[in-house]
Structures are given as C-alpha cells and as structure tokens.
Motif scaffolding. Structure first.
Motif, PDB file in Angstrom:
ATOM      1  N   ALA A  29     -34.857 -47.542  14.923  1.00  0.00           N
ATOM      2  CA  ALA A  29     -35.820 -47.312  15.998  1.00  0.00           C
ATOM      3  C   ALA A  29     -35.441 -48.107  17.239  1.00  0.00           C
ATOM      4  O   ALA A  29     -36.283 -48.674  17.912  1.00  0.00           O
ATOM      5  CB  ALA A  29     -37.226 -47.673  15.527  1.00  0.00           C
ATOM      6  N   GLU A  30     -34.142 -48.189  17.500  1.00  0.00           N
ATOM      7  CA  GLU A  30     -33.706 -48.821  18.742  1.00  0.00           C
ATOM      8  C   GLU A  30     -34.173 -47.962  19.913  1.00  0.00           C
ATOM      9  O   GLU A  30     -34.119 -46.728  19.862  1.00  0.00           O
ATOM     10  CB  GLU A  30     -32.190 -48.954  18.756  1.00  0.00           C
ATOM     11  N   LEU A  31     -34.625 -48.611  20.962  1.00  0.00           N
ATOM     12  CA  LEU A  31     -35.142 -47.856  22.098  1.00  0.00           C
ATOM     13  C   LEU A  31     -34.100 -46.919  22.689  1.00  0.00           C
ATOM     14  O   LEU A  31     -34.427 -45.826  23.165  1.00  0.00           O
ATOM     15  CB  LEU A  31     -35.652 -48.820  23.173  1.00  0.00           C
ATOM     16  N   HIS A 116     -43.384 -51.039  22.311  1.00  0.00           N
ATOM     17  CA  HIS A 116     -43.102 -52.020  21.256  1.00  0.00           C
ATOM     18  C   HIS A 116     -43.800 -51.660  19.951  1.00  0.00           C
ATOM     19  O   HIS A 116     -43.267 -51.916  18.872  1.00  0.00           O
ATOM     20  CB  HIS A 116     -43.477 -53.431  21.718  1.00  0.00           C
ATOM     21  N   GLN A 119     -41.892 -48.533  18.472  1.00  0.00           N
ATOM     22  CA  GLN A 119     -40.647 -48.961  17.850  1.00  0.00           C
ATOM     23  C   GLN A 119     -40.890 -49.436  16.417  1.00  0.00           C
ATOM     24  O   GLN A 119     -40.155 -49.077  15.487  1.00  0.00           O
ATOM     25  CB  GLN A 119     -40.026 -50.083  18.694  1.00  0.00           C
ATOM     26  N   LYS A 123     -39.755 -47.404  12.633  1.00  0.00           N
ATOM     27  CA  LYS A 123     -38.909 -48.078  11.654  1.00  0.00           C
ATOM     28  C   LYS A 123     -39.373 -47.850  10.221  1.00  0.00           C
ATOM     29  O   LYS A 123     -38.621 -48.110   9.280  1.00  0.00           O
ATOM     30  CB  LYS A 123     -38.868 -49.580  11.954  1.00  0.00           C
TER      31      LYS A 123
END
Length: 464
Positions: A29-31, A116, A119, A123
């Motif tokens: 879940a990297e931006l 945030h 994200q 995950k």
C-alpha cells in the motif's frame, strides 16, 4: 445497463456483509502504487471541484512525505462522453499504470480521502489477490433501476456506495481491462453505475463479491479512510437562483388533466413564477397550451422540441433556465434554485440524472426526462441552431436530446439529486442523506404523501 441473466439462487455467494479479517499474506500500500480516479465532469463547476480535490490529496501526500499517489480526473482521460461509465477507460488505465499500480480507488468529487488511513486499510488485503472493496449498499425490494435483479432476495447482492469510494486491486482491474477488450460486451442502458460495475465484476458468480470496508465512510467518524461531504454543493456564489429566472414546462395530455395536474397544483406549482402546461388540447381551467403536436403514447420528442422553440421565442419571459418535467414528476424547486447557483447559464448546460445508451459501442449519455431536464438558454440555443432533431414525434425526447448534445459537444452533467424513479427504487441508505430534488411516477403510491415526506416539510429549512 449491462444486461446479464441474474440467477437469484447464486445469492449465497453474497450473504450478509462479512467482517474483514487481518491478512498475513504479502500486501502493498505504498502511496506511489496507488491510483486515485476522481469521477469529475466536464462542466466548468465540476471540473473546478475535481482540480480542488486533486490538490487537496496531493497536499496530504506532501505533508506525509512518503511519495505521492497518481491522481487522475476522469473527464481528462478521454474525450469520449461515455467515460463516466468507467469500463470503457479500464484498458487505458491498465495500459498506462498496469505495471506500477497496486490499487485503483474511484471517488466522487465530494469524497474526502484520508491518505494515511487509506494506506493502513489497503495493507490488510494481499495485493496479489483480486479485491473489490467498498461500503456495501443493497436493495430492499426489486428495483426497476436495476431491472429487478435478484428479485427473490434483493438484499443478497451488495454494490458499493459511490460516495464512500470503491477500490480494485491490480489483479482484478487488469483482468477486467482484458475482458473489456476481448469480450463482445453488450451494453444497452447504463443507469446505476456502481450496481452495474458490481454485476460486471461478479460475472454471475465467477468473480469476487464486494468486500465491505468499515473505514470507507459516508459520515465523518474516527478512523475513516474516506468520508463524504454533500450532494448539495455549497458554491459560495451568493443567493440561490431566483425562481423568476426559471421557466417550467410541464408536459401533459388530456387524459391526465384531472388525475396528474391536480397533484402538481397541490404540491410544487406554488414555487414556480413562470410555468406552463403543454397538452394536446387547450383547457382554460388549468390552463394548458396546445403546441400543435399530436399526443403520442410514448416519446414526446415533437412536443419537447416545440417547448424549446417556444422558450426561445418572445411568447414567454426571457430567463436563463428551462426546466422540462412530466406531469407525474415530483420536484422541489427551492432545492433546484440552490443547486443552479453552481452553474453558469452562459455555458451550454444540460443537467439532471444521467443515463447512458450503448456506451461500450460509442453511444451517448442523456438526462432522464422523468426526473426533470434542466437546460440553460445557451444549451437550448445551441441545440436548435445545430439542426439536430427528432426522427419522429414519438421518439424518446430525453434520448434524442442526449444524442444531439453529444453530437455538438455539450456534456451531459449528472446530479444524483434527480431521480427517474420512485424513492423506494433507490437504496434507502443513499437517498436518506440527500436533499433530493425530484422523483418520478405515481404508480401505486400517494404522490401528495410522497411529496410531503421528501420535499414539503424541508422547504423552510432549505431556504434558510
């Protein structure tokens, strides 16, 4: 709608919305691996809102300092009017971002994304698996707008609330993009987008069901990854449009003079300054105007074009906006006045509930007639001067207008506050938080009671 044979006996695939489980498999879940598609529109007001949301999301990312997601405005992806139905643009999105993106998130212009939290939520779900995430809606009864799908048990089928946003994992959107390209998809009418997306993904039980994500919210609370503001935008442009600047055209015919017209007169007519009833006969007691177009059992294209010509003539006051409704449309004019302050009448504006026809075969969008068609004077003038018109008096007027506007490059602007059907045909969860502007049809209801429930008691509050 994507016409699929829906076997209600397969509803056990859905059951009630399951609770999420923590995932132990590989997740990502990297931006920078997130693509956010804002479902913006070409109209200048909506385009501006899309740009503002994009800036807000990118500013959040800058504050986090963990890279930035790709943020796209849907209306900029393609010149094709039918891009709003999502499936036609999936191959393009997959071709450009298929190698780099792990997730696609689709949100509305007024959906607030909290990066945030989003994200952390993403995950939980293994990125190598197919996931369809959102906040679950369901029908409480068989609905005409969903072609009575799952009529034996409508609650069993879940589809995402568009206000909360919905997400697709990389394996799923890549497979969907391949299906769009390789299959001979039949698309007739596109009516309720997320329901039809859910049906397409489900693929009669071969695809994944919608997974409910508690953090996809429509009301602000703790730990939300998305929230929603309002479907009645605050345009910061002064007072609502005056009812003196709206001309209302009510389409009727002799057989409904004593049945439907009295409902209009006892409910919403009092909020109109300029209103005329157009019928196949002249009735001075109402009064009605005979435009010289014979009544037709369906379509009414000839009558609608005659109304537009009259709107531009000296026979009626020169105002900015034309509202065309059926005699069984229930509508709140004060709420329409609030909404119209967002729009520039000098632009060609066609506003209402948007449907699509043949959008997978280079079709067109249109504003549904029963929910009310709102046209700026500039739009009416552009349409009539184009030479585009009815192929017969009984052609479907709303569809012909949509085809004509598409041919001259006037976008069909959607507002979910207009409704082609009755209140019970929509998700109660969804419309309960709306300040609805219209509903349509008197079938098996008391229309005056429906008007009082949804519109009358709120007019004073709306006008404050």
């Amino acid at each position: 709608m994507w016409l699929m044979v829906v076997n209600w006996s397969l509803c056990f695939f859905f059951g009630s919305a399951s609770k999420y489980e923590e995932q132990t498999a590989k997740s990502s879940a990297e931006l920078e691996e997130l693509v956010i598609v804002i479902q913006s529109q070409k109209n200048s007001y909506h385009a501006q809102r899309g740009y503002q949301m994009k800036e807000q999301i990118l500013q959040q990312a800058a504050n986090l300092g963990q890279g930035a997601p790709v943020v796209l405005l849907l209306h900029e992806l393609s010149d094709y009017e039918g891009s709003w139905s999502i499936l036609p643009v999936l191959p393009l999105l997959s071709a450009i971002y298929g190698e780099s993106a792990s997730w696609f998130l689709f949100v509305e212009e007024e959906t607030v994304v909290i990066l945030h939290v989003l994200q952390k939520v993403l995950k939980r779900y293994p990125v190598q698996e197919e996931w369809f995430l959102g906040q679950r809606l369901h029908d409480n009864k068989p609905s005409i707008i969903h072609h009575y799908a799952f009529s034996e048990d409508p609650i069993c089928f879940g589809y995402p609330d568009p206000a909360a946003g919905w997400a697709l994992s990389a394996p799923l959107y890549q497979r969907l993009a391949e299906r769009v390209q390789s299959e001979n998809l039949k698309s007739d009418f596109t009516i309720d987008l997320t329901h039809e997306i859910a049906l397409f993904i489900w693929e009669e039980g071969r695809g994944p069901k919608l997974t409910t994500v508690p953090e996809f919210c429509t009301e602000t609370r703790d730990n939300c990854a998305t929230t929603f503001t309002t479907y009645m935008p605050n345009c910061f442009q002064g007072d609502p449009v005056s009812n003196k600047n709206i001309f209302v055209a009510v389409k009727t015919c002799e057989k409904f003079h004593s049945v439907r017209v009295p409902v209009v007169k006892s409910t919403w007519e009092k909020h109109a300054v300029h209103l005329e009833y157009y019928s196949d006969v002249t009735d001075t007691s109402i009064p009605t105007i005979n435009l010289g177009v014979p009544n037709t059992e369906r379509g009414h294209c000839g009558k609608t074009f005659a109304i537009m010509r009259r709107f531009l003539s000296e026979a009626v006051p020169k105002v900015d906006w034309l509202l065309i409704v059926d005699d069984d449309t229930l509508i709140s004019l004060p709420r329409l006045q609030q909404l119209l302050r967002c729009y520039n009448p000098k632009e060609a504006v066609s506003l209402g509930e948007r449907y699509g026809y043949g959008l997978m075969q280079n079709g067109y969008s249109y504003t549904t007639g029963g929910g009310g068609m709102v046209l700026s004077r500039a739009a009416v003038s552009s349409l009539l001067s184009s030479g585009c018109g009815c192929y017969s008096d009984d052609a479907p007027d709303d569809m012909v207008l949509g085809r004509c506007f598409t041919s001259i490059g006037v976008p069909i602007t959607h507002s979910p506050l207009f409704h082609q059907a009755q209140p019970d045909d929509y998700s109660g969860t969804r419309i309960s938080r709306q300040l609805s502007i219209s509903f349509h049809k008197h079938w098996n209801i008391d229309p005056v009671a429906v008007y009082k429930e949804w519109f009358q008691d709120s007019h004073l509050r709306d006008e404050l």
